[in-house]
Scaffold this motif. Structure first.
Motif, PDB file in Angstrom:
ATOM      1  N   ASP B 285      10.507  -9.936 -36.190  1.00 53.89           N
ATOM      2  CA  ASP B 285       9.491  -9.830 -35.147  1.00 53.89           C
ATOM      3  C   ASP B 285       8.545  -8.691 -35.529  1.00 53.89           C
ATOM      4  O   ASP B 285       8.977  -7.675 -36.061  1.00 53.89           O
ATOM      5  N   ASP B 286       7.274  -8.885 -35.249  1.00 56.76           N
ATOM      6  CA  ASP B 286       6.252  -7.899 -35.612  1.00 56.76           C
ATOM      7  C   ASP B 286       6.426  -6.623 -34.774  1.00 56.76           C
ATOM      8  O   ASP B 286       6.358  -6.694 -33.545  1.00 56.76           O
ATOM      9  N   ARG B 289       3.702  -6.093 -32.234  1.00 56.66           N
ATOM     10  CA  ARG B 289       3.401  -7.157 -31.265  1.00 56.66           C
ATOM     11  C   ARG B 289       3.042  -6.556 -29.901  1.00 56.66           C
ATOM     12  O   ARG B 289       3.717  -5.684 -29.397  1.00 56.66           O
ATOM     13  N   ARG B 290       1.905  -7.011 -29.356  1.00 60.26           N
ATOM     14  CA  ARG B 290       1.471  -6.542 -28.032  1.00 60.26           C
ATOM     15  C   ARG B 290       1.666  -7.666 -27.041  1.00 60.26           C
ATOM     16  O   ARG B 290       1.013  -8.701 -27.151  1.00 60.26           O
ATOM     17  N   ASP B 291       2.539  -7.468 -26.085  1.00 61.25           N
ATOM     18  CA  ASP B 291       2.799  -8.507 -25.090  1.00 61.25           C
ATOM     19  C   ASP B 291       1.876  -8.278 -23.895  1.00 61.25           C
ATOM     20  O   ASP B 291       2.002  -7.295 -23.173  1.00 61.25           O
ATOM     21  N   GLU B 318      12.473 -10.144 -30.747  1.00 59.03           N
ATOM     22  CA  GLU B 318      12.677 -11.394 -30.011  1.00 59.03           C
ATOM     23  C   GLU B 318      14.111 -11.907 -30.171  1.00 59.03           C
ATOM     24  O   GLU B 318      14.655 -11.975 -31.272  1.00 59.03           O
TER      25      GLU B 318
END
Lengths: 75, 535
Positions: B285-286, B289-291, B318
């Protein structure tokens, strides 16, 4: 459960049904609020886990529910 | 001298030296075959009828293929006729080394098909081989108990012709030492009573199987004799009692294969022992990552609750979150996860269940902190803490002593710790999301608000005289509340203290960086910690 049979959504906790925000046939998207419960003076939403259409509503406003009780079905 | 092989019947060309002992090898094979038969077909049929797997089937599920190396497998009670072995019942435990995801562990599996898993009293004689718990201790590898045993039995009194002092601590002492050295897991796989029931808790993680496992120091007949009432095994020590009410058991599995899978998964986050680093997995998973959903998780309306799991899932790698004790102390979510492949402990308040830390939630927090400290995992706290649970029920359970234990555990811990204040942070329970020593990093979201106590309720206490003296006390109270609330913006705190406030979407990136920076600190902390793990 398969898409055709529909997905039964259980009450996330024991409490009172404060509001049902959808009707039979409502199309919902993942994350939409479907039902609001009240417990310990807080309002707790039940959200759609995925997109779908509401095919059954098993609770009404003012009902007491226990955790795990079936609330509604989306297909 | 010339070697003259003796004349015997079989295959002289291949292994001439073994030839002289072929009879003994046959006997070894026979004894192993007996041992593999466990308590016999009837006992196995009973086990199956109860919906349970046999101990050897369980070990097959736990162990990587062909990795099981049994020890003490020839131990048991034998019957001879004219010096020839005719019958053999193995001891009620199958023990050995095996690999779990490529790493060695010691497994000890109770065999209920043999005398209901009861010990049978042959402990501690001169020349006894090293027990499974000592091997795990000396080999420094995780220890897995598959419990399916009823503890001591009065039948053994008859066998021995006497009773005995209950000196079980003589062979339980290594189990206690294990908690400070290697991961220990107990899987309750049947009706477990006596010492095995207590062993269920001498562990860093335990679980039970819905419907087929129960746990008690003494079962229904013992309850009847002592207290005079009837109760079923399930009522007394089933999953509803222990996974939700007592908190004696952390996790509940729907089936035995799921239970074994949980054991394997839990071990995957931890090192083999306290001298090693926890294993990093290939990150899937990056880390940046911006959720976007993080922007709307915290409702603006303070009466609205949300599910704290959403926060955790949005932040960790994730699919990597493994929750511990999900049905108990639900005001707090605790578990293990990965950040950019590195194992971490993580916790979050859960407003769905009140968020306020009560005694049960506090126990979970203490155990997670100690687990991370013992095995050198960084810990992450996503705080939305209204404060310790107030009220009569909470007082009856001893919230102040629980609070004291939390404060002590927090201050005694050493592992790198990051807190993200996402919502409320109040009182002493709020204080327990902060550690004034070691590598500690705190971020706050713009939705954060904090204080030594809540403005509502706090005003009535602190300004009582002023309010009582006012012409319109209600209006005065509202006026003071409004005045104080205007000061509650987290930016005002930041002006004065330097508290960093972040965009919620940057949370994952910042925490992944923190966990990366924590690695050298963790390496410098390897070894046993000063504070022992207490289950």
């Amino acid at each position: 459960m398969t898409l055709a049979e529909g997905l039964t959504l259980p009450a996330p906790l024991s409490g009172l049904v404060l509001a049902v925000l959808v009707e039979l046939g409502t199309d919902v998207q993942e994350g939409d609020e479907l039902v609001i419960f009240e417990s310990m003076k807080m309002e707790i939403p039940l959200e759609a886990p995925r997109h779908g259409r509401v095919t059954r509503i098993l609770v009404g406003e003012g009902d007491k529910v226990a955790e795990g009780d079936a609330v509604l079905v989306i297909a | 001298m010339t070697n003259k092989p003796e004349e015997t019947s079989s295959d002289t060309s291949r292994m001439p030296r073994a030839l002289g002992w072929s009879a003994e090898l046959d006997e070894l094979a026979k004894r192993r075959e007996f041992a593999r038969g466990m308590g016999g077909p009837e006992g196995i049929a009973r086990q199956k009828a109860q919906g349970k797997l046999t101990v050897r089937e369980r070990i097959d599920l736990l162990a990587d293929p062909s990795s099981f190396r049994e020890f003490m497998g020839l131990m048991g009670s034998a019957t001879y006729e004219d010096g020839t072995l005719t019958k053999f019942t193995p001891r009620a435990s199958v023990d050995g080394f095996c690999s779990v995801n490529g790493r060695k562990v010691v497994v000890t599996g109770g065999d209920f098909t043999v005398r209901g898993g009861s010990g049978g009293g042959s402990h501690g004689g001169l020349g006894m081989e090293m027990a499974a718990n000592r091997r795990a201790l000396e080999w420094r590898v995780p220890y897995v108990r598959l419990l399916d045993a009823a503890g001591g039995s009065v039948r053994s009194f008859e066998d021995m012709g006497r009773t005995y002092l209950p000196d079980g601590n003589s062979f339980t002492a290594p189990d206690v030492q294990l908690l400070r050295v290697v991961p220990v897991v107990s899987a309750v796989m049947g009706s477990v009573a006596g010492l095995p029931a207590v062993n269920a808790c001498i562990a860093h993680f335990n679980l039970m199987v819905k419907g087929t496992s129960q746990l008690f120091p003494g079962g229904p007949p013992v309850v009847k004799a002592a207290l005079g009432y009837d109760v079923t095994k399930e009522q007394l020590g089933g999953y509803q009692m222990h996974a939700s009410q007592s908190g004696v058991i952390d996790n509940l599995a729907e089936s035995e294969p799921e239970a074994i899978d949980m054991v394997r998964r839990f071990l995957g986050y931890l090192p083999s022992n306290v001298w090693e680093m926890a294993p990093r997995e290939e990150p899937g998973d990056d880390p940046c990552r911006r959720d976007e959903r993080l922007l709307s998780v915290i409702p603006r309306d303070s009466r609205r609750a949300y599910d704290g799991h959403k926060l955790i899932r949005a932040v960790v790698d994730e699919g990597s979150f493994f929750e511990i004790a999900p049905l108990y102390g639900r005001a707090r979510i605790t578990g293990l996860a990965r950040m950019n492949g590195y194992p971490v402990g993580i916790m979050a308040n859960n407003p769905m269940f009140g968020a306020s830390t009560d005694v049960a939630a506090g126990e979970k927090v203490i155990r997670l902190i100690r687990l991370c400290d013992t095995f050198h995992l960084p810990i992450i706290s996503l705080a939305d803490e209204p404060g310790f649970m107030v009220g009569l029920e909470s007082e009856r359970k001893g919230i102040e002593r629980a609070g004291a234990r939390m404060v002590i555990t927090v201050c005694d811990s050493q592992m790198p710790w990051a807190t993200v204040v996402v919502g409320q942070l109040y009182g002493v329970a709020g204080q327990c999301h902060h550690r004034p020593s070691g590598m500690f990093q705190r971020y706050a979201w713009p939705s954060a608000n904090w204080g030594s106590m809540h403005i509502e309720g706090g005003v009535a206490a602190a300004y009582r005289r002023e309010i009582e003296a006012a012409l319109d006390p209600d209006a005065r109270l509202a006026e003071i509340e409004a005045r104080l609330k205007a000061m509650a913006s987290p930016f005002r705190t930041a002006e004065a203290t330097g508290q960093d406030i972040i965009d919620p979407r940057d949370t994952r990136r910042l925490l992944c960086e923190f966990v990366e920076e924590a690695q050298p600190i963790l390496r410098s902390q390897l070894g046993q910690t000063a504070t022992p793990y207490l289950p």
